[in-house]
Motif scaffolding. Sequence first.
Motif, PDB file in Angstrom:
ATOM      1  N   GLY A 190      52.489  48.266  28.600  1.00  0.00           N
ATOM      2  CA  GLY A 190      52.244  47.338  29.707  1.00  0.00           C
ATOM      3  C   GLY A 190      50.901  46.637  29.568  1.00  0.00           C
ATOM      4  O   GLY A 190      50.786  45.436  29.825  1.00  0.00           O
ATOM      5  N   VAL A 191      49.878  47.356  29.157  1.00  0.00           N
ATOM      6  CA  VAL A 191      48.569  46.742  28.930  1.00  0.00           C
ATOM      7  C   VAL A 191      48.676  45.700  27.826  1.00  0.00           C
ATOM      8  O   VAL A 191      48.193  44.569  27.960  1.00  0.00           O
ATOM      9  CB  VAL A 191      47.502  47.808  28.578  1.00  0.00           C
ATOM     10  CG1 VAL A 191      46.214  47.156  28.084  1.00  0.00           C
ATOM     11  CG2 VAL A 191      47.214  48.693  29.785  1.00  0.00           C
ATOM     12  N   GLN A 192      49.316  46.064  26.730  1.00  0.00           N
ATOM     13  CA  GLN A 192      49.468  45.140  25.607  1.00  0.00           C
ATOM     14  C   GLN A 192      50.261  43.894  26.003  1.00  0.00           C
ATOM     15  O   GLN A 192      50.002  42.807  25.498  1.00  0.00           O
ATOM     16  CB  GLN A 192      50.140  45.835  24.423  1.00  0.00           C
ATOM     17  CG  GLN A 192      49.259  46.878  23.779  1.00  0.00           C
ATOM     18  CD  GLN A 192      49.980  47.670  22.706  1.00  0.00           C
ATOM     19  OE1 GLN A 192      51.216  47.805  22.707  1.00  0.00           O
ATOM     20  NE2 GLN A 192      49.211  48.223  21.790  1.00  0.00           N
ATOM     21  N   ALA A 193      51.203  44.039  26.920  1.00  0.00           N
ATOM     22  CA  ALA A 193      52.039  42.914  27.360  1.00  0.00           C
ATOM     23  C   ALA A 193      51.367  42.077  28.444  1.00  0.00           C
ATOM     24  O   ALA A 193      51.930  41.080  28.893  1.00  0.00           O
ATOM     25  CB  ALA A 193      53.382  43.440  27.862  1.00  0.00           C
ATOM     26  N   GLY A 194      50.184  42.494  28.894  1.00  0.00           N
ATOM     27  CA  GLY A 194      49.475  41.729  29.908  1.00  0.00           C
ATOM     28  C   GLY A 194      49.903  42.009  31.332  1.00  0.00           C
ATOM     29  O   GLY A 194      49.542  41.265  32.251  1.00  0.00           O
ATOM     30  N   GLU A 195      50.649  43.081  31.561  1.00  0.00           N
ATOM     31  CA  GLU A 195      51.159  43.392  32.895  1.00  0.00           C
ATOM     32  C   GLU A 195      50.071  43.731  33.910  1.00  0.00           C
ATOM     33  O   GLU A 195      50.322  43.716  35.108  1.00  0.00           O
ATOM     34  CB  GLU A 195      52.164  44.538  32.823  1.00  0.00           C
ATOM     35  CG  GLU A 195      53.424  44.181  32.077  1.00  0.00           C
ATOM     36  CD  GLU A 195      54.385  45.351  31.956  1.00  0.00           C
ATOM     37  OE1 GLU A 195      54.266  46.318  32.729  1.00  0.00           O
ATOM     38  OE2 GLU A 195      55.262  45.285  31.085  1.00  0.00           O
ATOM     39  N   PHE A 196      48.857  44.028  33.446  1.00  0.00           N
ATOM     40  CA  PHE A 196      47.779  44.412  34.350  1.00  0.00           C
ATOM     41  C   PHE A 196      46.642  43.391  34.368  1.00  0.00           C
ATOM     42  O   PHE A 196      45.609  43.633  34.979  1.00  0.00           O
ATOM     43  CB  PHE A 196      47.239  45.797  33.971  1.00  0.00           C
ATOM     44  CG  PHE A 196      48.314  46.851  33.959  1.00  0.00           C
ATOM     45  CD1 PHE A 196      48.764  47.414  35.144  1.00  0.00           C
ATOM     46  CD2 PHE A 196      48.887  47.258  32.772  1.00  0.00           C
ATOM     47  CE1 PHE A 196      49.761  48.370  35.141  1.00  0.00           C
ATOM     48  CE2 PHE A 196      49.886  48.220  32.756  1.00  0.00           C
ATOM     49  CZ  PHE A 196      50.319  48.775  33.944  1.00  0.00           C
ATOM     50  N   ASP A 197      46.846  42.262  33.719  1.00  0.00           N
ATOM     51  CA  ASP A 197      45.791  41.257  33.633  1.00  0.00           C
ATOM     52  C   ASP A 197      45.342  40.742  35.001  1.00  0.00           C
ATOM     53  O   ASP A 197      44.188  40.386  35.186  1.00  0.00           O
ATOM     54  CB  ASP A 197      46.235  40.076  32.773  1.00  0.00           C
ATOM     55  CG  ASP A 197      46.332  40.424  31.297  1.00  0.00           C
ATOM     56  OD1 ASP A 197      45.975  41.561  30.917  1.00  0.00           O
ATOM     57  OD2 ASP A 197      46.783  39.554  30.523  1.00  0.00           O
ATOM     58  N   HIS A 198      46.249  40.729  35.961  1.00  0.00           N
ATOM     59  CA  HIS A 198      45.891  40.222  37.285  1.00  0.00           C
ATOM     60  C   HIS A 198      44.818  41.087  37.956  1.00  0.00           C
ATOM     61  O   HIS A 198      44.115  40.630  38.854  1.00  0.00           O
ATOM     62  CB  HIS A 198      47.131  40.109  38.184  1.00  0.00           C
ATOM     63  CG  HIS A 198      47.796  41.413  38.480  1.00  0.00           C
ATOM     64  ND1 HIS A 198      48.616  42.049  37.573  1.00  0.00           N
ATOM     65  CD2 HIS A 198      47.754  42.200  39.571  1.00  0.00           C
ATOM     66  CE1 HIS A 198      49.050  43.175  38.103  1.00  0.00           C
ATOM     67  NE2 HIS A 198      48.546  43.296  39.320  1.00  0.00           N
TER      68      HIS A 198
END
Length: 87
Positions: A64-72
């Motif tokens: 999820g981190v690698q996919a940008g799921e927590f960028d917000h």
Amino acid sequence: MSDVPSDLTWTRAAPPDATGPGPWIEVAFGEGEDGDAPVYLRETSDPENVVTTNRRKWDAFVLGVQAGEFDHFVEGFAESPEGSPHA
């Protein structure tokens, strides 16, 4: 912390140019290779407080981190000179 093995190898998650004691997050992997194998997390400023999860959940988090799921969570944060995000 009695159920946390004393012989774990902790890996510190800190920027390569980081100096000082942190606080940083450290990760250690318990015995086993399957999805139920334990994964331990702690903060360097409070090493007695250990959070335990399993490999399946840890792998999902990393993906999820690698996919940008927590960028917000970090939108609008600026990097300080020490490398820590501050609002």
